[in-house]
Design a protein around this motif. Structure first.
Motif, PDB file in Angstrom:
ATOM      1  N   PHE A 159      55.327  40.064  41.872  1.00 35.85           N
ATOM      2  CA  PHE A 159      53.895  40.313  42.397  1.00 35.85           C
ATOM      3  C   PHE A 159      53.342  40.896  41.373  1.00 35.85           C
ATOM      4  CE2 PHE A 159      54.989  40.248  47.217  1.00 35.85           C
ATOM      5  CZ  PHE A 159      55.743  39.065  47.332  1.00 35.85           C
ATOM      6  N   VAL A 160      52.203  40.163  40.621  1.00 36.15           N
ATOM      7  CA  VAL A 160      51.438  40.573  39.422  1.00 36.15           C
ATOM      8  C   VAL A 160      50.127  41.000  39.785  1.00 36.15           C
ATOM      9  CG1 VAL A 160      53.325  39.080  37.990  1.00 36.15           C
ATOM     10  CG2 VAL A 160      50.998  38.134  38.731  1.00 36.15           C
ATOM     11  N   PRO A 161      49.529  41.861  39.054  1.00 34.08           N
ATOM     12  CA  PRO A 161      48.159  42.294  39.198  1.00 34.08           C
ATOM     13  C   PRO A 161      47.135  41.143  38.732  1.00 34.08           C
ATOM     14  CG  PRO A 161      49.031  43.020  36.836  1.00 34.08           C
ATOM     15  CD  PRO A 161      50.139  42.276  37.515  1.00 34.08           C
ATOM     16  N   HIS A 162      47.274  40.169  37.945  1.00 36.15           N
ATOM     17  CA  HIS A 162      46.234  39.277  37.788  1.00 36.15           C
ATOM     18  C   HIS A 162      46.981  37.708  36.954  1.00 36.15           C
ATOM     19  CE1 HIS A 162      47.024  40.878  33.654  1.00 36.15           C
ATOM     20  NE2 HIS A 162      46.489  42.115  34.030  1.00 36.15           N
ATOM     21  N   GLN A 163      46.140  36.975  36.837  1.00 39.87           N
ATOM     22  CA  GLN A 163      46.512  35.759  36.260  1.00 39.87           C
ATOM     23  C   GLN A 163      46.973  35.770  34.930  1.00 39.87           C
ATOM     24  OE1 GLN A 163      46.448  32.609  37.822  1.00 39.87           O
ATOM     25  NE2 GLN A 163      45.726  33.171  39.714  1.00 39.87           N
ATOM     26  N   GLN A 164      46.338  36.561  34.142  1.00 38.36           N
ATOM     27  CA  GLN A 164      47.063  36.789  32.808  1.00 38.36           C
ATOM     28  C   GLN A 164      48.390  37.293  32.731  1.00 38.36           C
ATOM     29  OE1 GLN A 164      44.387  39.023  29.951  1.00 38.36           O
ATOM     30  NE2 GLN A 164      46.136  39.769  29.332  1.00 38.36           N
ATOM     31  N   GLU A 313      38.179  45.937  29.028  1.00 38.28           N
ATOM     32  CA  GLU A 313      37.717  44.793  28.738  1.00 38.28           C
ATOM     33  C   GLU A 313      37.334  43.784  29.777  1.00 38.28           C
ATOM     34  OE1 GLU A 313      41.833  43.404  27.478  1.00 38.28           O
ATOM     35  OE2 GLU A 313      41.688  44.290  25.578  1.00 38.28           O
ATOM     36  N   GLN A 314      37.856  44.075  31.078  1.00 43.65           N
ATOM     37  CA  GLN A 314      37.182  43.293  32.002  1.00 43.65           C
ATOM     38  C   GLN A 314      35.921  43.766  32.499  1.00 43.65           C
ATOM     39  OE1 GLN A 314      38.553  40.740  33.237  1.00 43.65           O
ATOM     40  NE2 GLN A 314      39.819  40.897  31.510  1.00 43.65           N
ATOM     41  N   HIS A 315      35.394  45.190  32.078  1.00 38.41           N
ATOM     42  CA  HIS A 315      34.075  45.808  32.135  1.00 38.41           C
ATOM     43  C   HIS A 315      34.124  46.044  33.698  1.00 38.41           C
ATOM     44  CE1 HIS A 315      32.589  44.574  28.241  1.00 38.41           C
ATOM     45  NE2 HIS A 315      32.885  43.349  28.472  1.00 38.41           N
ATOM     46  N   LEU A 316      35.158  46.901  34.041  1.00 40.16           N
ATOM     47  CA  LEU A 316      35.203  47.176  35.653  1.00 40.16           C
ATOM     48  C   LEU A 316      35.149  48.669  35.694  1.00 40.16           C
ATOM     49  CD1 LEU A 316      38.344  44.840  36.866  1.00 40.16           C
ATOM     50  CD2 LEU A 316      35.806  44.765  37.341  1.00 40.16           C
ATOM     51  N   LEU A 347      33.377  42.498  39.542  1.00 46.83           N
ATOM     52  CA  LEU A 347      34.431  42.871  40.363  1.00 46.83           C
ATOM     53  C   LEU A 347      34.873  41.584  41.190  1.00 46.83           C
ATOM     54  CD1 LEU A 347      36.150  45.192  41.890  1.00 46.83           C
ATOM     55  CD2 LEU A 347      34.231  45.587  43.314  1.00 46.83           C
ATOM     56  N   ALA A 348      33.856  40.968  41.611  1.00 46.86           N
ATOM     57  CA  ALA A 348      34.183  39.710  42.562  1.00 46.86           C
ATOM     58  C   ALA A 348      34.901  38.729  41.816  1.00 46.86           C
ATOM     59  CB  ALA A 348      33.059  39.260  43.012  1.00 46.86           C
ATOM     60  N   CYS A 349      34.797  38.669  40.534  1.00 44.86           N
ATOM     61  CA  CYS A 349      35.547  37.492  39.777  1.00 44.86           C
ATOM     62  C   CYS A 349      37.066  38.234  39.546  1.00 44.86           C
ATOM     63  CB  CYS A 349      35.026  37.459  38.402  1.00 44.86           C
ATOM     64  SG  CYS A 349      33.348  36.732  38.266  1.00 44.86           S
TER      65      CYS A 349
END
Length: 387
Positions: A159-164, A313-316, A347-349
Motif C-alpha cells: 500500500f504505497v503513498p503515490h503513483q511514483q 516538489e509537489q508544492h503542497l 492538493l486535488a491532483c
C-alpha cells in the motif's frame, strides 16, 4: 479471519498511528475479523526497545547531521530508482529477532500480516524467502518514500503513498501491478472529509511532543509580536513546553495538553485555518485530508528530510523562515486567494493519484489471496472488531 499488525515500538509514532488507522478501517468491515497488534521490539525484548528509542531521540536532537548521514548511507538510496538491498544490518539481533518472529508466526497462525514499520517487513521478507512464513504480508508505507529497509521482493502486497512509488516497485523489484495499491499514507477514517467552518479560525502548532526543533524560538517570536491570529500549541506529553506557554499569560497563545481523543483532534483540525508542523508522513496526510494549509517550521533528520523534499516538489507545503515575522509569512499565503486556489488544485491532483481507498484495498487483498473469506466479508457481524 485473523490479522496480525506489526509496528515496532510502543513509543508514539507515525507507525503506530498508521496501525491504528488500519484497525479503524478494519472495524468498518462487515466481517468477523480478529485484529492483534504486536509491537515487535517490546514484545521480543522490552529492554532493547528502551535503549534504542532513548538512543534515537538523543542522536537526532544532539547530532542531527550525523544521523542524517547515517540514514542516507545505510537506509535510503537517495534519489535512485534502481533496486537497492538493505544495507542496514544488526547482525546478531537480525538473526535473533527473525527467529523470534518466526516463532510468533507459528504461535499466532495469522491469515494476514500487516507491517507499518520497515524492520518487521525486512525480517518477514527474509523468512518468506526461506519458506519459513507462508501467511500473506502487506506493507503499509508511512512516509512519502520507501526506504531500503522495507522488505520488497517476497512481500505479497504493498500500500504505497503515490503513483511514483508504485512505478518504482514495478521497475526496481519486478513486482506485478496487481500487488500494489496506491492508497496514500493511511489515516484513521475519523479524519477524512473536510468540513471547514465559516469563521477565520486559528493557527494550529503541532510537533511539541518530543521537545525537538525550533518551537521555543517560534513561541518567543510570537509572544513579542502583535498577533492577528490565535495560536493553539499541541504540546503532547511535553510538560516543559506546556508550562512555558502557560506562564506567558498571552491572550493569543494557548497551550493544549496531550489528548488521545480523535474527536477532539478532528475538531482542532477543522477549526484551524493553517497548521505549523514537521513533515511527518501520517500527520501531514491527516491535515491534507482536512484541506489545511501546511507550514513547515523544522525537519527532523532522516525520514522527514526526504518527506519534505517530496512535498516541496509537489508544492503542497510552505516553509517558514524564523528570521522573518512568522505571522506575516502565513498571512501572505492564506489571505492570497489566487495562491490558495493554486494550492487547492495541487492538493486535488495529489489526492487523485490514489487508485483505491484503504478499506477497498484491504477487501481486494483478502478476496484475491483467500477466496474462502469472500462470503464472510459480506455478512454483518454483531462485533466486527473485538476490543
Amino acid at each position: 479471519m485473523k490479522i496480525l499488525l506489526l509496528p515496532l515500538f510502543r513509543m508514539p509514532s507515525g507507525h503506530h498511528k498508521a496501525a491504528e488507522a488500519i484497525v479503524g478501517h478494519l472495524s468498518t468491515m462487515e466481517a468477523e475479523i480478529e485484529v492483534k497488534t504486536i509491537d515487535c521490539l517490546s514484545h521480543f525484548h522490552s529492554g532493547l526497545e528502551a535503549v534504542i528509542s532513548n538512543a534515537y531521540l538523543k542522536w537526532i536532537s544532539r547530532k542531527p547531521a550525523l544521523y542524517s548521514k547515517f540514514y542516507h548511507t545505510f537506509m535510503y538510496s537517495y534519489g535512485t530508482r534502481s533496486a537497492s538491498p538493505s544495507r542496514f544490518s544488526l547482525c546478531f539481533w537480525d538473526n535473533y529477532l527473525a527467529w523470534r518472529l518466526e516463532k510468533l508466526m507459528e504461535e499466532e497462525q495469522p491469515d494476514f500480516v500487516i507491517c507499518t514499520h520497515c524492520y518487521p517487513s525486512k525480517l518477514l521478507n527474509q523468512l518468506k524467502a526461506k519458506g519459513k512464513v507462508n501467511a500473506p504480508v502487506i506493507n503499509v508505507y508511512t512516509d512519502f518514500f520507501m526506504n531500503d529497509v522495507w522488505g520488497k521482493e517476497h512481500i505479497d502486497f504493498h500500500f504505497v503513498p503515490h503513483q511514483q512509488a508504485k512505478e518504482q516497485l514495478i521497475k526496481a523489484y519486478s513486482l506485478k501491478k496487481e500487488q500494489i495499491f496506491v492508497t496514500g499514507i493511511p489515516v484513521h477514517p475519523f479524519f477524512q472529509k473536510a468540513s471547514r467552518p465559516e469563521s477565520e479560525g486559528y493557527v494550529l502548532i503541532a510537533g511539541g511532543n518530543s521537545g525537538l526543533g525550533n518551537l521555543t524560538a517560534l513561541i518567543d517570536q510570537l509572544s513579542k509580536a502583535e498577533l492577528r491570529y490565535r495560536y493553539k500549541v499541541l504540546c503532547g506529553h511535553n510538560q516543559k513546553l506546556y508550562k512555558q506557554i502557560r506562564s506567558l499569560n498571552h491572550e493569543k497563545l494557548d497551550a493544549i495538553a496531550y489528548t488521545s481523543c480523535r474527536k477532539q483532534m478532528n475538531r482542532y483540525y477543522e477549526e484551524a485555518c493553517a497548521i505549523i508542523t514537521k513533515p511527518g508522513g501520517v500527520t501531514i496526510t491527516e491535515v491534507l485530508e482536512k484541506s489545511l494549509p501546511v507550514f513547515i517550521l523544522d525537519t527532523l533528520p532522516g525520514q522527514e528530510e526526504i518527506n519534505r523534499q517530496y512535498l516541496g516538489e509537489q508544492h503542497l507545503i510552505y516553509t517558514l523562515d524564523l528570521q522573518q515575522p512568522v505571522e506575516q509569512q502565513i498571512l501572505d499565503v492564506i489571505s492570497n486567494e489566487v495562491e490558495m486556489n493554486k494550492w487547492r488544485k495541487r492538493l486535488a491532483c495529489y489526492q487523485l493519484e490514489k487508485d483505491a481507498e484503504i478499506k477497498n484495498s484491504l477487501l481486494a487483498v483478502f478476496k484475491s489471496k483467500e477466496p474462502s473469506y469472500a462470503p464472510s466479508l459480506k455478512k454483518s457481524a454483531s462485533n466486527p472488531y473485538p476490543g
